[in-house]
Motif scaffolding. Structure first.
Motif, PDB file in Angstrom:
ATOM      1  N   PHE A 273     -15.209  31.102 -60.401  1.00 39.44           N
ATOM      2  CA  PHE A 273     -14.541  30.032 -60.024  1.00 39.44           C
ATOM      3  C   PHE A 273     -13.888  30.386 -58.833  1.00 39.44           C
ATOM      4  CE2 PHE A 273     -14.598  29.450 -64.758  1.00 39.44           C
ATOM      5  CZ  PHE A 273     -15.352  28.571 -64.750  1.00 39.44           C
ATOM      6  N   HIS A 274     -13.855  29.533 -57.673  1.00 38.61           N
ATOM      7  CA  HIS A 274     -13.208  29.907 -56.429  1.00 38.61           C
ATOM      8  C   HIS A 274     -11.965  28.903 -56.477  1.00 38.61           C
ATOM      9  CE1 HIS A 274     -17.264  31.350 -55.563  1.00 38.61           C
ATOM     10  NE2 HIS A 274     -16.607  32.471 -55.276  1.00 38.61           N
ATOM     11  N   VAL A 275     -11.093  29.555 -55.791  1.00 38.93           N
ATOM     12  CA  VAL A 275      -9.724  28.750 -55.501  1.00 38.93           C
ATOM     13  C   VAL A 275      -9.212  29.102 -54.188  1.00 38.93           C
ATOM     14  CG1 VAL A 275      -7.461  28.469 -56.209  1.00 38.93           C
ATOM     15  CG2 VAL A 275      -9.021  28.886 -58.172  1.00 38.93           C
TER      16      VAL A 275
ATOM     17  N   THR B  93     -11.505  20.337 -57.796  1.00 36.98           N
ATOM     18  CA  THR B  93     -11.630  21.912 -57.656  1.00 36.98           C
ATOM     19  C   THR B  93     -13.053  22.375 -58.129  1.00 36.98           C
ATOM     20  OG1 THR B  93     -11.025  22.131 -59.954  1.00 36.98           O
ATOM     21  CG2 THR B  93      -9.012  21.833 -58.286  1.00 36.98           C
ATOM     22  N   ASP B  94     -13.188  23.520 -57.762  1.00 35.37           N
ATOM     23  CA  ASP B  94     -14.507  24.189 -58.136  1.00 35.37           C
ATOM     24  C   ASP B  94     -14.753  24.308 -59.553  1.00 35.37           C
ATOM     25  OD1 ASP B  94     -17.169  25.740 -57.860  1.00 35.37           O
ATOM     26  OD2 ASP B  94     -15.737  27.553 -57.917  1.00 35.37           O
ATOM     27  N   PHE B  95     -13.390  24.720 -60.210  1.00 36.06           N
ATOM     28  CA  PHE B  95     -13.405  24.747 -61.584  1.00 36.06           C
ATOM     29  C   PHE B  95     -13.745  23.437 -62.434  1.00 36.06           C
ATOM     30  CE2 PHE B  95     -10.455  24.442 -65.490  1.00 36.06           C
ATOM     31  CZ  PHE B  95     -11.028  25.448 -66.249  1.00 36.06           C
ATOM     32  N   GLN B  96     -13.148  22.196 -61.895  1.00 30.08           N
ATOM     33  CA  GLN B  96     -13.268  20.960 -62.666  1.00 30.08           C
ATOM     34  C   GLN B  96     -14.760  20.417 -62.218  1.00 30.08           C
ATOM     35  OE1 GLN B  96     -10.935  19.560 -64.243  1.00 30.08           O
ATOM     36  NE2 GLN B  96     -12.124  17.976 -64.959  1.00 30.08           N
TER      37      GLN B  96
ATOM     38  N   MET C 188     -17.500  19.575 -65.145  1.00 33.13           N
ATOM     39  CA  MET C 188     -17.950  18.246 -65.417  1.00 33.13           C
ATOM     40  C   MET C 188     -19.458  18.233 -65.251  1.00 33.13           C
ATOM     41  SD  MET C 188     -14.923  16.004 -63.361  1.00 33.13           S
ATOM     42  CE  MET C 188     -16.155  15.742 -61.836  1.00 33.13           C
ATOM     43  N   GLY C 189     -19.821  19.099 -64.389  1.00 30.25           N
ATOM     44  CA  GLY C 189     -21.459  19.089 -64.254  1.00 30.25           C
ATOM     45  C   GLY C 189     -21.827  18.388 -63.147  1.00 30.25           C
ATOM     46  N   ASP C 190     -23.195  18.195 -63.010  1.00 33.28           N
ATOM     47  CA  ASP C 190     -23.456  17.519 -61.624  1.00 33.28           C
ATOM     48  C   ASP C 190     -23.180  16.313 -61.428  1.00 33.28           C
ATOM     49  OD1 ASP C 190     -25.215  19.811 -61.396  1.00 33.28           O
ATOM     50  OD2 ASP C 190     -27.163  19.062 -62.066  1.00 33.28           O
ATOM     51  N   VAL C 191     -22.529  15.803 -60.005  1.00 33.12           N
ATOM     52  CA  VAL C 191     -22.048  14.542 -59.915  1.00 33.12           C
ATOM     53  C   VAL C 191     -23.033  13.641 -59.481  1.00 33.12           C
ATOM     54  CG1 VAL C 191     -20.493  13.308 -58.289  1.00 33.12           C
ATOM     55  CG2 VAL C 191     -19.633  15.671 -59.298  1.00 33.12           C
ATOM     56  N   ALA C 192     -23.083  12.413 -60.038  1.00 33.30           N
ATOM     57  CA  ALA C 192     -24.421  11.620 -59.829  1.00 33.30           C
ATOM     58  C   ALA C 192     -23.868  10.447 -58.948  1.00 33.30           C
ATOM     59  CB  ALA C 192     -24.917  11.280 -61.109  1.00 33.30           C
TER      60      ALA C 192
ATOM     61  N   PRO D 183     -16.903  22.243 -53.131  1.00 33.41           N
ATOM     62  CA  PRO D 183     -16.144  21.334 -53.596  1.00 33.41           C
ATOM     63  C   PRO D 183     -14.974  21.277 -52.420  1.00 33.41           C
ATOM     64  CG  PRO D 183     -16.493  23.236 -55.123  1.00 33.41           C
ATOM     65  CD  PRO D 183     -17.578  23.022 -54.039  1.00 33.41           C
ATOM     66  N   HIS D 184     -14.481  22.378 -51.938  1.00 29.17           N
ATOM     67  CA  HIS D 184     -13.567  22.664 -50.990  1.00 29.17           C
ATOM     68  C   HIS D 184     -13.869  22.447 -49.539  1.00 29.17           C
ATOM     69  CE1 HIS D 184     -11.944  24.497 -54.474  1.00 29.17           C
ATOM     70  NE2 HIS D 184     -10.750  24.232 -54.295  1.00 29.17           N
ATOM     71  N   GLY D 185     -14.927  22.048 -49.277  1.00 30.50           N
ATOM     72  CA  GLY D 185     -15.571  21.718 -47.738  1.00 30.50           C
ATOM     73  C   GLY D 185     -16.206  20.402 -47.741  1.00 30.50           C
ATOM     74  N   ALA D 186     -17.600  20.455 -47.682  1.00 24.54           N
ATOM     75  CA  ALA D 186     -18.119  19.192 -47.317  1.00 24.54           C
ATOM     76  C   ALA D 186     -17.974  18.202 -48.466  1.00 24.54           C
ATOM     77  CB  ALA D 186     -19.574  19.669 -47.071  1.00 24.54           C
ATOM     78  N   GLY D 187     -17.347  18.465 -49.584  1.00 24.79           N
ATOM     79  CA  GLY D 187     -17.400  17.916 -50.657  1.00 24.79           C
ATOM     80  C   GLY D 187     -15.940  17.233 -50.905  1.00 24.79           C
ATOM     81  N   TRP D 188     -15.270  16.978 -49.811  1.00 23.16           N
ATOM     82  CA  TRP D 188     -13.989  16.419 -49.918  1.00 23.16           C
ATOM     83  C   TRP D 188     -14.224  15.066 -50.283  1.00 23.16           C
ATOM     84  CZ3 TRP D 188     -12.571  12.481 -46.415  1.00 23.16           C
ATOM     85  CH2 TRP D 188     -13.185  12.449 -45.066  1.00 23.16           C
ATOM     86  N   ILE D 189     -13.379  14.405 -50.714  1.00 28.82           N
ATOM     87  CA  ILE D 189     -13.342  12.848 -51.060  1.00 28.82           C
ATOM     88  C   ILE D 189     -12.633  11.800 -50.301  1.00 28.82           C
ATOM     89  CG2 ILE D 189     -13.142  11.176 -52.721  1.00 28.82           C
ATOM     90  CD1 ILE D 189     -13.401  13.591 -54.936  1.00 28.82           C
TER      91      ILE D 189
END
Length: 151
Positions: free
Chosen positions: A14-16, A41-44, A48-52, A107-113
């Motif tokens: 896991f990366h933080v 987060t990377d952990f979360q 949760m698994g693959d986001v669909a 999750p901490h880069g291009a995956g921002w929401i």
């Protein structure tokens, strides 16, 4: 000093990111001036698994810290996106509709929401923890889960 802390547990890594603030519910906020970029987060995302699919609110929406303001759907479950900060949504990552899997890939880069114009960061700080504290929180959570599974 590295800008990423790494926790290895069993076969998982896991990366933080050290430049983010975290919630115990698995969301991060990177504060720059009066704006916070927000994500999972990377952990979360690994739990949760693959986001669909990602359901988001529109820019201009006012949110309070801890408030649900969207949903993440994975193959395993659907979960609320809980705002780590209070303020006004100024933008939604335009890639999320077509590529919600970016949350899993980066999750901490291009995956921002979201990007949120902060209303009162000093109040929000009471509900946020730094990277080191989030690492300790993750370790505790993983150890409790392991004890449950192994009786």
């Amino acid at each position: 000093m590295s800008d990423v802390l790494e926790i290895t547990y069993d076969k998982f890594i896991f990366h933080v990111k050290t430049d983010c603030l975290y919630t115990r519910e698995g969301f991060w906020a990177r504060v720059e001036n009066q704006t916070a970029t927000v994500g999972v987060t990377d952990f979360q995302q690994k739990i949760m698994g693959d986001v669909a699919y990602l359901g988001t609110v529109d820019p201009g929406t006012l949110v309070r810290q801890g408030q649900a303001f969207g949903q993440i759907e994975t193959i395993k479950a659907t979960a609320d996106i809980l705002s780590p900060v209070s303020g006004k949504v100024t933008s939604v990552n335009p890639q999320m509709q077509e590529s919600p899997f970016l949350i899993n890939q980066d999750p901490h880069g291009a995956g921002w929401i979201y990007r949120i114009e902060l209303a009162n960061l000093s109040d929000d700080m009471k509900g946020l923890i730094n990277a080191e504290a989030y690492c300790e929180f993750m370790k505790d959570k993983l150890e409790k889960e392991a004890r449950k599974q192994h009786g």
